[in-house]
Design a protein around this motif. Structure first.
Motif, mmCIF file in Angstrom:
data_model
loop_
_atom_site.group_PDB
_atom_site.id
_atom_site.type_symbol
_atom_site.label_atom_id
_atom_site.label_comp_id
_atom_site.label_asym_id
_atom_site.label_seq_id
_atom_site.Cartn_x
_atom_site.Cartn_y
_atom_site.Cartn_z
ATOM 1 N N ASP A 103 -6.919 6.236 1.798
ATOM 2 C CA ASP A 103 -8.228 5.852 1.279
ATOM 3 C C ASP A 103 -8.847 4.754 2.150
ATOM 4 O O ASP A 103 -10.023 4.825 2.520
ATOM 5 N N LEU A 104 -8.039 3.768 2.493
ATOM 6 C CA LEU A 104 -8.545 2.659 3.318
ATOM 7 C C LEU A 104 -8.999 3.160 4.689
ATOM 8 O O LEU A 104 -10.083 2.815 5.168
ATOM 9 N N MET A 105 -8.175 4.014 5.292
ATOM 10 C CA MET A 105 -8.451 4.433 6.670
ATOM 11 C C MET A 105 -9.645 5.381 6.757
ATOM 12 O O MET A 105 -10.231 5.524 7.822
ATOM 13 N N LYS A 106 -9.997 6.007 5.622
ATOM 14 C CA LYS A 106 -11.190 6.881 5.601
ATOM 15 C C LYS A 106 -12.428 6.118 6.051
ATOM 16 O O LYS A 106 -13.285 6.644 6.749
ATOM 17 N N ASP A 127 5.217 -1.805 -9.296
ATOM 18 C CA ASP A 127 4.739 -0.622 -8.585
ATOM 19 C C ASP A 127 3.259 -0.849 -8.275
ATOM 20 O O ASP A 127 2.466 -1.098 -9.186
ATOM 21 N N PRO A 128 2.869 -0.752 -7.002
ATOM 22 C CA PRO A 128 1.474 -1.015 -6.631
ATOM 23 C C PRO A 128 0.451 -0.134 -7.367
ATOM 24 O O PRO A 128 -0.732 -0.477 -7.409
ATOM 25 N N ASP A 129 0.897 0.976 -7.938
ATOM 26 C CA ASP A 129 -0.029 1.809 -8.719
ATOM 27 C C ASP A 129 -0.247 1.262 -10.127
ATOM 28 O O ASP A 129 -1.094 1.763 -10.858
ATOM 29 N N PHE A 175 0.842 -1.202 0.000
ATOM 30 C CA PHE A 175 0.000 0.000 0.000
ATOM 31 C C PHE A 175 0.877 1.252 0.000
ATOM 32 O O PHE A 175 1.745 1.416 0.857
ATOM 33 N N HIS A 176 0.639 2.125 -0.990
ATOM 34 C CA HIS A 176 1.235 3.458 -0.977
ATOM 35 C C HIS A 176 0.484 4.308 0.063
ATOM 36 O O HIS A 176 -0.585 3.909 0.557
ATOM 37 N N ILE A 177 1.002 5.519 0.288
ATOM 38 C CA ILE A 177 0.339 6.418 1.244
ATOM 39 C C ILE A 177 -1.118 6.664 0.828
ATOM 40 O O ILE A 177 -2.035 6.592 1.649
ATOM 41 N N HIS A 178 -1.346 6.908 -0.456
ATOM 42 C CA HIS A 178 -2.721 7.245 -0.865
ATOM 43 C C HIS A 178 -3.669 6.063 -0.683
ATOM 44 O O HIS A 178 -4.851 6.238 -0.376
ATOM 45 N N HIS A 179 -3.156 4.828 -0.824
ATOM 46 C CA HIS A 179 -4.005 3.656 -0.564
ATOM 47 C C HIS A 179 -4.357 3.585 0.927
ATOM 48 O O HIS A 179 -5.493 3.280 1.292
ATOM 49 N N HIS A 190 14.432 -1.881 0.699
ATOM 50 C CA HIS A 190 15.845 -2.296 0.737
ATOM 51 C C HIS A 190 16.677 -1.064 0.428
ATOM 52 O O HIS A 190 16.124 0.024 0.164
ATOM 53 N N PRO A 191 18.015 -1.171 0.419
ATOM 54 C CA PRO A 191 18.822 0.042 0.215
ATOM 55 C C PRO A 191 18.622 0.734 -1.131
ATOM 56 O O PRO A 191 19.009 1.901 -1.280
ATOM 57 N N ARG A 192 18.026 0.081 -2.107
ATOM 58 C CA ARG A 192 17.712 0.755 -3.374
ATOM 59 C C ARG A 192 16.304 1.358 -3.375
ATOM 60 O O ARG A 192 15.875 1.991 -4.328
ATOM 61 N N LEU A 193 15.530 1.104 -2.324
ATOM 62 C CA LEU A 193 14.140 1.608 -2.239
ATOM 63 C C LEU A 193 13.828 1.848 -0.768
ATOM 64 O O LEU A 193 13.276 0.977 -0.090
ATOM 65 N N THR A 194 14.214 3.031 -0.298
ATOM 66 C CA THR A 194 14.189 3.242 1.151
ATOM 67 C C THR A 194 12.849 3.778 1.676
ATOM 68 O O THR A 194 12.650 3.813 2.889
ATOM 69 N N GLN A 195 11.948 4.177 0.784
ATOM 70 C CA GLN A 195 10.558 4.435 1.180
ATOM 71 C C GLN A 195 10.427 5.381 2.379
ATOM 72 O O GLN A 195 9.591 5.155 3.262
ATOM 73 N N LYS A 196 11.209 6.469 2.376
ATOM 74 C CA LYS A 196 11.231 7.359 3.553
ATOM 75 C C LYS A 196 9.861 7.982 3.847
ATOM 76 O O LYS A 196 9.440 8.044 5.004
ATOM 77 N N ALA A 197 9.183 8.465 2.799
ATOM 78 C CA ALA A 197 7.885 9.132 3.025
ATOM 79 C C ALA A 197 6.869 8.130 3.563
ATOM 80 O O ALA A 197 6.112 8.426 4.502
ATOM 81 N N LEU A 198 6.861 6.943 2.982
ATOM 82 C CA LEU A 198 5.920 5.917 3.436
ATOM 83 C C LEU A 198 6.228 5.518 4.877
ATOM 84 O O LEU A 198 5.318 5.368 5.699
#
Ligand code: NDP
Length: 276
Positions: free
Chosen positions: A150-153, A270-272, A143-147, A167-175
């Protein structure tokens, strides 16, 4: 400070989940898998991550039964596959997974992918299963942030875990920050990038300094970042290696150097943009 394979994070409902477990993606439902999970448990692992789509829940269940470790000391995760997303179909899929595993409850059940238009009904089913006590914690995956927003709404219960590629190539800081703010534990899949980072000279240099291997450096980086992780191996020596991470600590500088390897690169979809 995380000091052993038995150490746990406390999810937002109070349930404890081991920081480190074993993943079993792409392992056939047979003796190799039974042995891998039994090796893991013998060497101190207490958490196993499977999914309906891996078609290997029977072997995971067999390993658990043969491990000699009481069920309540283990943490078992499975996931509902995309084609089963829906209220009734998700409940049925859960019962099928339980049956294949030979268990009477799961510790964590996840929605495997955020299929548009389908995940909210599936979430209602997970809430029911949770309220009935059939699963100790519920969450999502990919789940991305927008998912999540949406779910938590519409959700009555917020997810306890979000299991994503990390992993170190995808550190997902915002998420990770978003999950932190909402009490959602982040969990890393393909922590070793399915083996692809094993020739990084930067990681090798760090590993040499700590007298560790690259997989151990990555697993340690996950843990120090507060991310649950589930590296997969079927080989006993690697299962041991991947968990031999509790006798050292990466410095702040080394943590940052690993963070800087980020390229927002994925090995998975990409989940999108999923078409399955
Ligand atoms: P990993 O990043 O864990 O890498 C696994 C690969 O690395 C295997 O080929 C393994 O080979 C190899 N390996 C493991 N340990 C070592 C080591 N110490 N040295 C060298 N090579 C090593 O990949 P996965 O994709 O399996 O991810 C881990 C788990 O995450 C999965 O098993 C699954 O449970 C979960 N997952 C969840 C997804 C989701 O959508 N929610 C998607 C993908 C994975 P070998 O077995 O031969 O040792």
């Amino acid at each position: 400070m995380i000091t052993s394979l038995h150490d746990t994070t406390t999810l937002n409902n109070g349930v404890t989940m081991p920081w480190l477990g074993i993943g079993v993606f792409k392992v056939d439902n047979g003796p190799e898998l039974v042995n891998a999970v039994k090796f893991a448990i013998k060497h101190g692992y207490r958490s196993v991550d499977t999914a309906a789509i891996y078609e290997n829940e029977e072997a995971v269940g067999q390993a658990i039964r043969e491990s000699g470790v009481p069920r309540e000391e283990l943490f078992v995760t499975s996931k509902v596959w995309n084609s089963d997303l829906g209220y009734t179909s998700t409940i049925t899929a859960f019962e099928t997974s339980l049956k294949k595993l030979g268990l009477d409850y799961l510790d964590l059940y996840l929605i495997h992918w955020p299929v548009e238009g389908k995940y909210k009904e599936a979430w209602r089913a997970l809430e029911t299963l949770y309220q009935e006590g059939k699963v100790r914690a519920i969450g999502v995956s990919n789940f991305h942030i927008h998912h999540l927003e949406d779910l938590m709404k519409d959700a009555n219960i917020n997810p306890m875990v979000n299991q994503v590629e990390y992993h170190p190539r995808l550190t997902q800081k915002a998420l990770q920050a978003f999950c932190g703010e909402h009490g959602i534990q982040l969990e890393a899949w393909s922590p070793l990038i399915q083996g692809q980072l094993l020739d990084s000279s930067i990681l090798q240099e760090i590993a040499d300094r700590y007298h560790k291997t690259i997989p151990q450096i990555i697993v340690r980086w996950d843990l120090q970042n507060g991310v649950v992780t589930i590296p997969k191996s079927t080989k006993e020596h690697r299962i041991v290696e991947n968990a031999n991470v509790f006798d050292f600590e990466l410095t702040k500088e080394d943590m940052q150097r690993i963070d800087e390897l980020n390229r927002d690169n994925r090995v998975g979809p990409d989940p999108d943009h999923i078409d399955f």
